[in-house]
Design a protein around this motif. Structure first.
Motif, PDB file in Angstrom:
ATOM      1  N   THR A  89       0.871  -8.464  -8.188  1.00 62.80           N
ATOM      2  CA  THR A  89       1.639  -7.248  -7.881  1.00 62.80           C
ATOM      3  C   THR A  89       1.381  -6.228  -8.976  1.00 62.80           C
ATOM      4  OG1 THR A  89       3.585  -8.156  -8.988  1.00 62.80           O
ATOM      5  CG2 THR A  89       3.456  -8.453  -6.597  1.00 62.80           C
ATOM      6  N   TYR A  90       1.330  -4.965  -8.599  1.00 62.69           N
ATOM      7  CA  TYR A  90       0.941  -3.907  -9.534  1.00 62.69           C
ATOM      8  C   TYR A  90       1.901  -2.722  -9.414  1.00 62.69           C
ATOM      9  CZ  TYR A  90      -3.405  -6.601  -9.332  1.00 62.69           C
ATOM     10  OH  TYR A  90      -4.333  -7.608  -9.365  1.00 62.69           O
ATOM     11  N   SER A  91       2.795  -2.593 -10.401  1.00 63.30           N
ATOM     12  CA  SER A  91       3.753  -1.491 -10.359  1.00 63.30           C
ATOM     13  C   SER A  91       3.094  -0.149 -10.663  1.00 63.30           C
ATOM     14  CB  SER A  91       4.881  -1.738 -11.377  1.00 63.30           C
ATOM     15  OG  SER A  91       4.350  -1.731 -12.698  1.00 63.30           O
ATOM     16  N   PHE A  92       1.875  -0.186 -11.251  1.00 63.94           N
ATOM     17  CA  PHE A  92       1.226   1.074 -11.642  1.00 63.94           C
ATOM     18  C   PHE A  92       0.429   1.720 -10.510  1.00 63.94           C
ATOM     19  CE2 PHE A  92      -1.221  -2.587 -13.254  1.00 63.94           C
ATOM     20  CZ  PHE A  92      -2.401  -2.443 -12.531  1.00 63.94           C
ATOM     21  N   LEU A  93       0.329   1.048  -9.353  1.00 61.70           N
ATOM     22  CA  LEU A  93      -0.336   1.667  -8.205  1.00 61.70           C
ATOM     23  C   LEU A  93       0.672   2.509  -7.419  1.00 61.70           C
ATOM     24  CD1 LEU A  93      -2.549  -1.245  -6.795  1.00 61.70           C
ATOM     25  CD2 LEU A  93      -3.255   0.648  -8.279  1.00 61.70           C
ATOM     26  N   GLN A  94       0.205   3.667  -6.943  1.00 60.75           N
ATOM     27  CA  GLN A  94       1.071   4.543  -6.152  1.00 60.75           C
ATOM     28  C   GLN A  94       0.890   4.248  -4.667  1.00 60.75           C
ATOM     29  OE1 GLN A  94       0.605   8.728  -7.012  1.00 60.75           O
ATOM     30  NE2 GLN A  94       0.298   8.345  -9.195  1.00 60.75           N
ATOM     31  N   ASP A  95       2.007   4.270  -3.943  1.00 62.54           N
ATOM     32  CA  ASP A  95       1.978   4.160  -2.491  1.00 62.54           C
ATOM     33  C   ASP A  95       1.669   5.550  -1.931  1.00 62.54           C
ATOM     34  OD1 ASP A  95       2.466   3.929   0.200  1.00 62.54           O
ATOM     35  OD2 ASP A  95       4.367   2.843  -0.028  1.00 62.54           O
ATOM     36  N   THR A  96       0.527   5.709  -1.262  1.00 56.00           N
ATOM     37  CA  THR A  96       0.156   7.022  -0.729  1.00 56.00           C
ATOM     38  C   THR A  96       0.984   7.398   0.499  1.00 56.00           C
ATOM     39  OG1 THR A  96      -1.505   6.118   0.773  1.00 56.00           O
ATOM     40  CG2 THR A  96      -2.246   6.696  -1.454  1.00 56.00           C
ATOM     41  N   GLY A  97       1.639   6.412   1.092  1.00 54.85           N
ATOM     42  CA  GLY A  97       2.336   6.663   2.348  1.00 54.85           C
ATOM     43  C   GLY A  97       1.402   6.693   3.544  1.00 54.85           C
ATOM     44  N   ILE A  98       0.112   6.493   3.298  1.00 56.17           N
ATOM     45  CA  ILE A  98      -0.877   6.548   4.387  1.00 56.17           C
ATOM     46  C   ILE A  98      -1.014   5.173   5.021  1.00 56.17           C
ATOM     47  CG2 ILE A  98      -3.327   6.881   4.922  1.00 56.17           C
ATOM     48  CD1 ILE A  98      -3.387   8.956   2.626  1.00 56.17           C
ATOM     49  N   LYS A  99      -0.846   5.144   6.342  1.00 53.33           N
ATOM     50  CA  LYS A  99      -1.115   3.930   7.120  1.00 53.33           C
ATOM     51  C   LYS A  99      -1.930   4.342   8.342  1.00 53.33           C
ATOM     52  CE  LYS A  99       2.992   1.130   6.221  1.00 53.33           C
ATOM     53  NZ  LYS A  99       4.181   0.538   6.839  1.00 53.33           N
ATOM     54  N   PHE A 100      -2.914   3.561   8.683  1.00 55.32           N
ATOM     55  CA  PHE A 100      -3.721   3.865   9.862  1.00 55.32           C
ATOM     56  C   PHE A 100      -4.272   2.556  10.420  1.00 55.32           C
ATOM     57  CE2 PHE A 100      -6.417   4.065   6.112  1.00 55.32           C
ATOM     58  CZ  PHE A 100      -7.597   3.430   6.489  1.00 55.32           C
ATOM     59  N   GLN A 101      -4.959   2.637  11.523  1.00 59.90           N
ATOM     60  CA  GLN A 101      -5.478   1.429  12.163  1.00 59.90           C
ATOM     61  C   GLN A 101      -7.009   1.447  12.233  1.00 59.90           C
ATOM     62  OE1 GLN A 101      -3.419   1.475  15.971  1.00 59.90           O
ATOM     63  NE2 GLN A 101      -1.921  -0.028  15.255  1.00 59.90           N
ATOM     64  N   ILE A 102      -7.596   0.270  12.091  1.00 64.62           N
ATOM     65  CA  ILE A 102      -8.996   0.067  12.449  1.00 64.62           C
ATOM     66  C   ILE A 102      -9.028  -1.056  13.497  1.00 64.62           C
ATOM     67  CG2 ILE A 102      -9.954   0.846  10.233  1.00 64.62           C
ATOM     68  CD1 ILE A 102     -10.417  -2.123   9.511  1.00 64.62           C
ATOM     69  N   ILE A 103     -10.101  -1.126  14.261  1.00 59.47           N
ATOM     70  CA  ILE A 103     -10.226  -2.153  15.290  1.00 59.47           C
ATOM     71  C   ILE A 103     -11.065  -3.299  14.742  1.00 59.47           C
ATOM     72  CG2 ILE A 103     -11.002  -2.680  17.640  1.00 59.47           C
ATOM     73  CD1 ILE A 103      -8.635  -0.741  17.481  1.00 59.47           C
ATOM     74  N   VAL A 104     -10.490  -4.496  14.734  1.00 60.14           N
ATOM     75  CA  VAL A 104     -11.200  -5.710  14.330  1.00 60.14           C
ATOM     76  C   VAL A 104     -11.068  -6.716  15.467  1.00 60.14           C
ATOM     77  CG1 VAL A 104     -11.382  -7.572  12.628  1.00 60.14           C
ATOM     78  CG2 VAL A 104     -10.687  -5.291  11.877  1.00 60.14           C
ATOM     79  N   HIS A 105     -12.213  -7.151  15.994  1.00 60.16           N
ATOM     80  CA  HIS A 105     -12.191  -8.129  17.094  1.00 60.16           C
ATOM     81  C   HIS A 105     -11.409  -7.590  18.289  1.00 60.16           C
ATOM     82  CE1 HIS A 105     -13.140 -12.056  18.587  1.00 60.16           C
ATOM     83  NE2 HIS A 105     -13.521 -12.488  17.409  1.00 60.16           N
ATOM     84  N   ASP A 106     -11.620  -6.307  18.583  1.00 57.46           N
ATOM     85  CA  ASP A 106     -10.968  -5.621  19.712  1.00 57.46           C
ATOM     86  C   ASP A 106      -9.460  -5.458  19.545  1.00 57.46           C
ATOM     87  OD1 ASP A 106     -13.315  -5.188  21.112  1.00 57.46           O
ATOM     88  OD2 ASP A 106     -13.200  -7.129  22.157  1.00 57.46           O
ATOM     89  N   ASN A 107      -8.939  -5.760  18.371  1.00 56.93           N
ATOM     90  CA  ASN A 107      -7.499  -5.625  18.138  1.00 56.93           C
ATOM     91  C   ASN A 107      -7.227  -4.616  17.022  1.00 56.93           C
ATOM     92  OD1 ASN A 107      -6.117  -7.624  19.884  1.00 56.93           O
ATOM     93  ND2 ASN A 107      -7.485  -9.047  18.827  1.00 56.93           N
TER      94      ASN A 107
END
Length: 553
Positions: A89-107
Motif C-alpha cells: 500500500t502506498y499513501s504517497f500515490l494520488q488517486d486521480t479519480g479516473i476509472k475506465f474500461q478496457i475489453i479483455v476476453h470480450d469482457n
C-alpha cells in the motif's frame, strides 16, 4: 486535487524538450518504497524518469501498480530462497479519480489510474494502472497483482493493461502525445488502440518509437495469434487485418516484430546491442532504422557525492576513509542477514543482479579447487557477496542461488543476500571493490549495474559485453576478460575459457594491484568514476532520446 482531464506536466519545461512524450514501461524502479520493478529494465526506466525531471522534459511515464510487486525474496529455514508475495500500500500515490474500461476476453474490465507526483521522489510524472477494484471479478483483479505473472493468459492481460489501457488513459488525460515510446514490447497492444484513433498504420508510425532490450530473436515475447484474438488483444481489429498490418503469417504473433513494424524508429541499448539488433532483424522486411542509445544511470540518485568531493579535492585519505565507512556500513546489513561480519580492509567482490542462466552467477565457483584456494588466500585475502532475484518460476536460477547459499556455509568470507532491491543494490555497490559481471557474450544487451558501481568507488571486472565495450580500458578503469572467438565455441568451452580468464586476472592483476600498488588502484577508481559520470549518466541518455528518437527529422 490536480485536474487530470486536461493534463500537462506540472512544472516549467525546457524549450529543447517541449515535445509531449508518453513513456510506456512494465516496470519502474523510482525509489525503494515503490516496489513495482524486478530488475534492469525497471532500474533503467527509473533513471530515465529521474533525468527527465532534472532536464524538465515534457515526458510522462505509463506503468502498472503491482499490488504484490515482483515478489519478496525471503528465506526458508535452511537459508535457501523463498519467494513470498505481500500486499503493498502506498499513501504517497494520488488517486486521480479516473476509472475506465478496457475489453479483455470480450469482457469489460475496470481500470483505475493512480499518480506519482514529481516532487515525491524527484521523477517525471508517472501514471500507474490497476485492475484491483471491487467492480471487477477476482480474475480481472489479479491482472495487476504480480509483475510478470507466470500464467500465459495473465501475462497477455497485463500487456493489454499497459498498452491498450495506457493509450486509452492518455486520451482521457487529453495529453495527446507527439511521441508514444514503448520501452520494450510489452505495451505493443497500444498500436491497436492508436490504429482506431488515427485511422492508418502510417499515422501510428509517425508517432511511435520502440526500444528493444533483447539481444536474441528467441528471447522476444511471442504468443499464439488465436489466443491473443480470443483475449481481445487486437482491440476489435479482425485477425486477418492484424496479420496484414504486421506482415506476420502463421499462428505466432511476435510482439517485438510488431513493435518494430509500427515504429518510425527503434533503438538498441548499447552500441554493441544496436549492431546485434540490426543483424538480428536484417532479414525481416518493413523494419525501421535501428539506432542505439546506450543505457545510463542517474548520478543524483546513485552516486556517493562525498566520494566524488574527496576525489575532486585530491584528498586521498578522505576518499579512502569514506570508502571504508561505506563498506563497513553495508557489511552491517550483510551481517544482519547472514551472520557473516566482513572486513572493510579486505578486497570485496560483489556479484549482484538478476539471476538468469546467461549471467552465470556461479561461474567463479565452477572450479572448486581454485575457488577454495582463492577464498583461503592469506597473502591477498578476498571476500565475496552474491545477491539478486531469480524469476520466481525459474527453478534453474533458483537452484544456482541455493547452491551458492550452501557453498557460503563453508566460508566465513562468502555471503549470499536476499532482498536485492534499490536500497540493497546501492549499499552493495558501496561495499564492493570489484563489481563482477560475467554474462555470456553477446547475451547482455546493456547491463547497467556496473555504471552505478563505478559511481560508488568500485572497479568493474567484466566479460566484454553490453555497455562495458564503450567504457572499458583494461588496467586503467576496469578489468576485462579478453574476448575469444565465441561464435566458434561451444557453451561449455565458452564458460571454461571465461572462468579461467577470471581466475588469471584476479590472481595476477587485481589482487597484486589492490594490495601492493594502492596508488594505481586509486587511480583506476578515479578514472572509472570520472568516465562513468561523463557518458554513462542518464541526463545524457534522456537528452539523446529527444534528439535521436523523438524528433522525426
Amino acid at each position: 486535487m490536480t485536474d487530470f482531464t486536461k493534463y500537462k506536466v506540472p512544472y516549467e519545461l525546457a524549450d529543447a524538450y517541449a515535445k509531449r512524450v508518453a513513456y510506456f514501461s512494465m516496470e519502474f524502479a523510482i525509489h525503494q518504497p515503490l516496489k513495482i520493478y524486478s530488475g534492469g529494465l525497471g532500474f533503467l526506466s527509473g533513471s530515465h524518469l529521474r533525468s527527465a525531471y532534472e532536464l524538465k522534459q515534457n515526458l510522462i511515464g505509463i506503468g502498472i501498480l503491482w499490488k504484490y510487486g515482483y515478489y519478496d525474496q525471503t528465506r526458508n529455514q535452511d537459508q535457501t530462497l523463498k519467494p513470498e508475495w505481500y500486499e503493498k500500500t502506498y499513501s504517497f500515490l494520488q488517486d486521480t479519480g479516473i476509472k475506465f474500461q478496457i475489453i479483455v476476453h470480450d469482457n469489460p474490465v475496470w481500470v483505475k489510474a493512480w499518480y506519482l507526483a514529481p516532487e515525491t521522489f524527484q521523477s517525471a510524472p508517472l501514471f500507474l494502472l490497476s485492475t484491483d477494484l471491487p467492480e471487477n471479478d477476482y480474475l480481472s483483479q489479479t491482472i495487476s497483482h504480480k509483475l510478470y505473472d507466470a500464467d500465459t493468459a495473465a501475462k497477455i492481460a497485463q500487456c493489454m493493461l499497459l498498452g491498450l489501457g495506457g493509450a486509452k488513459l492518455l486520451d482521457i488525460l487529453k495529453f495527446n502525445p507527439d511521441v508514444y515510446h514503448l520501452n520494450e514490447a510489452h505495451g505493443v497492444s497500444a498500436v491497436f488502440h492508436l490504429m482506431q484513433k488515427f485511422g492508418s498504420k502510417e499515422a501510428v508510425q509517425n508517432r511511435l518509437v520502440f526500444t528493444t532490450h533483447t539481444p536474441e530473436e528467441a528471447g522476444n515475447e511471442k504468443h499464439d495469434f488465436h489466443l491473443l484474438n480470443k483475449m481481445s488483444f487486437f482491440n476489435g481489429i479482425p485477425m486477418d487485418e492484424v496479420k496484414r498490418l504486421t506482415g506476420m503469417d502463421g499462428d505466432i504473433f511476435n510482439h517485438s516484430l510488431a513493435a518494430l513494424r509500427f515504429a518510425r524508429k527503434a533503438n538498441g541499448v548499447s552500441k554493441l546491442h544496436g549492431e546485434v539488433s540490426r543483424e538480428m532483424w536484417k532479414n525481416y522486411s518493413d523494419i525501421p532504422e535501428i539506432t542505439h542509445i546506450t543505457n545510463s544511470q542517474n548520478f543524483s540518485y546513485w552516486a556517493d557525492k562525498q566520494l566524488y568531493r574527496f576525489m575532486e579535492n585530491e584528498d586521498d585519505s578522505g576518499f579512502l576513509d569514506r570508502k571504508r565507512h561505506l563498506k563497513k556500513r553495508a557489511f552491517e546489513l550483510v551481517a544482519d542477514q547472514t551472520g557473516k561480519l566482513l572486513d572493510p580492509d579486505v578486497l570485496t567482490i560483489v556479484w549482484a543482479r538478476r539471476f538468469a542462466a546467461y549471467k552465470r552467477a556461479d561461474l567463479i565457483t565452477r572450479d572448486l579447487r581454485r575457488f577454495d584456494a582463492l577464498m583461503r588466500n592469506t597473502k591477498f585475502p578476498v571476500q565475496i557477496i552474491w545477491a539478486g532475484k531469480p524469476y520466481p518460476m525459474d527453478y534453474g536460477a533458483i537452484s544456482v542461488f541455493n547452491q551458492l547459499v550452501h557453498l557460503s556455509k563453508s566460508y566465513p568470507n562468502v555471503a549470499v543476500c536476499v532482498g536485492y532491491e534499490l536500497t540493497l543494490s546501492k549499499r552493495l555497490k558501496q561495499a564492493s571493490d570489484i563489481w563482477l559481471n560475467n554474462p555470456r557474450v553477446p547475451r547482455e544487451a546493456s547491463g547497467t549495474s556496473g555504471m552505478t558501481a563505478s559511481m560508488n568507488g568500485s572497479v568493474n571486472f567484466s566479460t566484454y559485453d553490453g555497455w562495458i565495450c564503450e567504457f572499458a580500458d583494461h588496467g586503467k578503469n576496469s578489468f576485462i576478460v579478453p574476448p575469444a572467438n565465441y561464435a566458434s565455441m561451444s557453451v561449455q568451452d565458452t564458460d571454461e575459457y571465461d572462468m579461467n580468464k577470471l581466475f588469471e586476472i584476479l590472481e595476477n592483476e587485481i589482487l597484486p594491484t589492490y594490495y601492493e600498488r594502492p596508488k594505481d588502484w586509486r587511480n583506476m577508481l578515479y578514472k572509472g568514476m570520472r568516465e562513468v559520470n561523463g557518458f554513462f549518466e542518464s541526463n545524457r541518455m534522456a537528452a539523446e532520446y529527444y534528439q535521436l528518437m523523438y524528433d522525426p527529422k
